[in-house]
Design a protein around this motif. Sequence first.
Motif, PDB file in Angstrom:
ATOM      1  N   PRO A 123       0.811  -1.225   0.000  1.00  0.00           N
ATOM      2  CA  PRO A 123       0.000   0.000   0.000  1.00  0.00           C
ATOM      3  C   PRO A 123       0.840   1.268   0.000  1.00  0.00           C
ATOM      4  O   PRO A 123       2.050   1.228   0.256  1.00  0.00           O
ATOM      5  CB  PRO A 123      -0.826  -0.108   1.285  1.00  0.00           C
ATOM      6  CG  PRO A 123      -0.209  -1.154   2.108  1.00  0.00           C
ATOM      7  CD  PRO A 123       0.720  -1.968   1.256  1.00  0.00           C
ATOM      8  N   THR A 126       1.605   7.927   3.104  1.00  0.00           N
ATOM      9  CA  THR A 126       1.336   9.371   3.091  1.00  0.00           C
ATOM     10  C   THR A 126       2.160  10.025   4.193  1.00  0.00           C
ATOM     11  O   THR A 126       2.054   9.650   5.361  1.00  0.00           O
ATOM     12  CB  THR A 126      -0.165   9.647   3.352  1.00  0.00           C
ATOM     13  OG1 THR A 126      -0.915   8.791   2.485  1.00  0.00           O
ATOM     14  CG2 THR A 126      -0.517  11.091   3.073  1.00  0.00           C
ATOM     15  N   ASP A 152      -1.128   3.094   4.245  1.00  0.00           N
ATOM     16  CA  ASP A 152      -2.569   2.807   4.106  1.00  0.00           C
ATOM     17  C   ASP A 152      -2.823   1.357   4.534  1.00  0.00           C
ATOM     18  O   ASP A 152      -2.365   0.418   3.878  1.00  0.00           O
ATOM     19  CB  ASP A 152      -2.967   3.018   2.630  1.00  0.00           C
ATOM     20  CG  ASP A 152      -4.410   2.634   2.363  1.00  0.00           C
ATOM     21  OD1 ASP A 152      -5.130   2.264   3.331  1.00  0.00           O
ATOM     22  OD2 ASP A 152      -4.816   2.680   1.188  1.00  0.00           O
ATOM     23  N   ASN A 153      -3.546   1.192   5.632  1.00  0.00           N
ATOM     24  CA  ASN A 153      -3.789  -0.177   6.122  1.00  0.00           C
ATOM     25  C   ASN A 153      -5.262  -0.561   6.001  1.00  0.00           C
ATOM     26  O   ASN A 153      -5.758  -1.390   6.756  1.00  0.00           O
ATOM     27  CB  ASN A 153      -3.295  -0.336   7.566  1.00  0.00           C
ATOM     28  CG  ASN A 153      -4.084   0.513   8.542  1.00  0.00           C
ATOM     29  OD1 ASN A 153      -4.771   1.440   8.136  1.00  0.00           O
ATOM     30  ND2 ASN A 153      -3.998   0.184   9.818  1.00  0.00           N
ATOM     31  N   SER A 154      -5.954   0.089   5.039  1.00  0.00           N
ATOM     32  CA  SER A 154      -7.386  -0.204   4.922  1.00  0.00           C
ATOM     33  C   SER A 154      -7.645  -1.668   4.546  1.00  0.00           C
ATOM     34  O   SER A 154      -8.694  -2.217   4.863  1.00  0.00           O
ATOM     35  CB  SER A 154      -8.040   0.737   3.905  1.00  0.00           C
ATOM     36  OG  SER A 154      -7.302   0.705   2.705  1.00  0.00           O
TER      37      SER A 154
END
Length: 447
Positions: A123, A126, A152-154
């Motif tokens: 991922p 940011t 981003d660990n969604s």
Amino acid sequence: MKPQLLILFLLASIYAFPQFKLTPEQESIRTEINKKTQTDYNTILQQLGITEIRPGANGNDPNAENAANYDETKADIYTNYPNPLIFNNGNPVTTAEDWQTRRLEIIADFENEVYGKLPENIPSVTWHIIEEKEENIDGIAVTRKTLEGKVDNSSYPEIEVNLQLSVSTPSNIKSPVPVMLMFGFSFPDWFPKNTFPQQKNAWQTNLLKQGWGFADLKAGSVQPDNGAGLTKGIIGLTNKGKNRTPEQWGSLRAWAWGASRVLDYFEKDNLIDATKVGITGHSRYGKAALVTLAFDERFAIGFISSSGAGGASLFRRNYGEVVENVASSGEYHWMAGNFIKYAGPLNWNDLPVDAHELIALCAPRPVFISSGNKGDNWVDPKGMFLAAVKASPVYELLEKKGIETAIFPPVETALIKGDVSYRQHNQGHVQTPNWETFIEFATRYFD
Ligand code: GCU
């Protein structure tokens, strides 16, 4: 100081000084990490179908049956090193264009058998500036930024990865400056925090005096430094908390991935000249720095300090640390699981690549291989020099200058005339004594 001694010293300090004493909670974290590491290690051995590996060299007891070898006459067991300038099909590599193709073959071997492959689904990161302040370091005005790189660990919110970075650049500048990025040491989770005071470092002042900046990426914020941590950090996040398969990346490539994300950020920071960013690290982070420089061609230069086995020293030599040590449960997490095979049933000589080819992957960019003297034999200083010699023909093919001699020089001889450079300082397992020489070498490229 020998690396093992340093670790012993750290452990001994815990018991010798009351403020270092582990609390029951820290003790239990440590026990838990060791237990989980062993479980992860067994999982990877099982996947490889290995039931036993050969023991590593014993660096602590010279009378042990498996005592580390420090006798130069017994070091070169193998002499048939893979040739970076011969294609896998036996054809010679004769042009710069050939090298671009050959480079990919070497990368494939390192990825499959040594350091592992990056997953496809990594991922994005940011970056946020958490703090920016003006400082004064030895009379030089400095802008210091503290940043966090949020991954981003969604796809798997159970695992959070936040890269921790600090960047210091001279304040009074007319144009963007070169920066040396260092892998900062992180203590393990169980280690008492704030045990050692923050030290002021002369090398940082010296970089600032050149008009350059320095940055520190906390390696542990990218990927923990133990086998238990392989189901955490960026490796754990991309695997959604599952164990690795044998071809997947280890911590060295994960740390290198983190450094590449820092460089992405540098490309957007108008105080920094992103075409003049160097990478450095010591010991395990020396290995990580070399892996970074080898794989990410945007890095302009490397200062590779006491990197030893898994870094710049030749795996085929029997001197100090050997393949079996790196394949053991204390270190295998740095590598791909597949690497363990070379500690049984396969042998060092079965490795399709060796350290000189990792250095060759850095060509044509300048690289400085650094080691200590007494107390740093574990890293095989001569093995690292020989790797630099064996990498040199690739530099020459690319119309750069290899290392200036093939004869191992006396301690404190700076071999910095070529684009592959080397110096063995006269202290132990430390980086500091070689900063001055590195800066002299780097001015050729950065000023
Ligand atoms: C151990 C290990 C080395 C490593 C060192 C360190 O000594 O055997 O490979 O470089 O730790 O990182 O301190």
